[in-house]
Motif scaffolding. Structure first.
Motif, PDB file in Angstrom:
ATOM      1  N   THR A  48       0.823  -1.224   0.000  1.00 38.11           N
ATOM      2  CA  THR A  48       0.000   0.000   0.000  1.00 38.11           C
ATOM      3  C   THR A  48       0.850   1.264   0.000  1.00 38.11           C
ATOM      4  O   THR A  48       0.442   2.281  -0.585  1.00 38.11           O
ATOM      5  CB  THR A  48      -0.945   0.027   1.209  1.00 38.11           C
ATOM      6  N   ASP A  49       2.021   1.232   0.619  1.00 39.08           N
ATOM      7  CA  ASP A  49       2.882   2.421   0.613  1.00 39.08           C
ATOM      8  C   ASP A  49       3.323   2.767  -0.807  1.00 39.08           C
ATOM      9  O   ASP A  49       3.291   3.932  -1.208  1.00 39.08           O
ATOM     10  CB  ASP A  49       4.101   2.191   1.511  1.00 39.08           C
ATOM     11  N   LEU A  52       0.331   4.077  -2.752  1.00 41.26           N
ATOM     12  CA  LEU A  52       0.043   5.457  -2.367  1.00 41.26           C
ATOM     13  C   LEU A  52       1.006   6.426  -3.054  1.00 41.26           C
ATOM     14  O   LEU A  52       0.593   7.474  -3.552  1.00 41.26           O
ATOM     15  CB  LEU A  52       0.131   5.608  -0.848  1.00 41.26           C
ATOM     16  N   SER A  55       0.013   6.747  -6.602  1.00 44.64           N
ATOM     17  CA  SER A  55      -1.216   7.550  -6.680  1.00 44.64           C
ATOM     18  C   SER A  55      -0.884   9.033  -6.618  1.00 44.64           C
ATOM     19  O   SER A  55      -1.455   9.841  -7.358  1.00 44.64           O
ATOM     20  CB  SER A  55      -2.171   7.188  -5.536  1.00 44.64           C
ATOM     21  N   ASP A  61      -6.187   8.045  -8.076  1.00 42.54           N
ATOM     22  CA  ASP A  61      -6.473   7.221  -6.905  1.00 42.54           C
ATOM     23  C   ASP A  61      -6.600   5.757  -7.328  1.00 42.54           C
ATOM     24  O   ASP A  61      -7.668   5.300  -7.708  1.00 42.54           O
ATOM     25  CB  ASP A  61      -7.754   7.707  -6.231  1.00 42.54           C
TER      26      ASP A  61
END
Length: 139
Positions: A48-49, A52, A55, A61
């Motif tokens: 997820t890092d 992100l 993104s 997103d």
């Protein structure tokens, strides 16, 4: 875009190519080398890092792809389901949140003839009244 099977690396690579962002800029932003970035494009899922960071870099997103998948493909929640009192601090997933993007996707499938209203109701567990309300608002 189909939300059933998400290969996030492929979507990131497509976005990088469409925005014409150089590999050097990506490496500098992520603090990683070129091999890491190239390997990222091949991965169906990411930490997820890293997601992100992509993104932010690409101003898109990517988490929304997963949210859309949850909305379209998660089983319908039980009405009147008893909740455990000790889990009140844990947020509950609400399936009745449909983004405009999801509505457009579903209505587009109906308009193109790819799916009927009955197919949409069955496949995505969208209430018949909700679907009819979307159709009325669009026309």
């Amino acid at each position: 875009m189909l939300y059933k099977n998400i290969h996030i690396g492929k979507y990131i690579k497509e976005m990088v190519e469409s925005k014409e962002i150089s590999l050097e800029r990506i490496c500098n932003f992520l603090g990683k080398d070129e091999d890491f970035v190239e390997d990222t494009y091949k991965k169906p899922s990411l930490d997820t890092d890293i997601l992100l960071r992509f993104s932010k870099l690409l101003e898109f997103d990517f988490f929304r792809l997963y949210t859309s998948h949850l909305i379209l493909y998660s089983p319908p929640s039980s009405v009147g389901r008893k909740t455990d009192k000790k889990n009140d601090s844990i947020p509950q997933f609400r399936k009745n949140i449909y983004t405009q993007e999801i509505k457009d996707f579903i209505l587009g499938r109906i308009e193109s003839g790819e799916m009927t209203q009955a197919d949409v109701i069955k496949e995505y567990s969208i209430p018949k009244s909700t679907l009819h309300r979307w159709i009325l608002k669009k026309s």
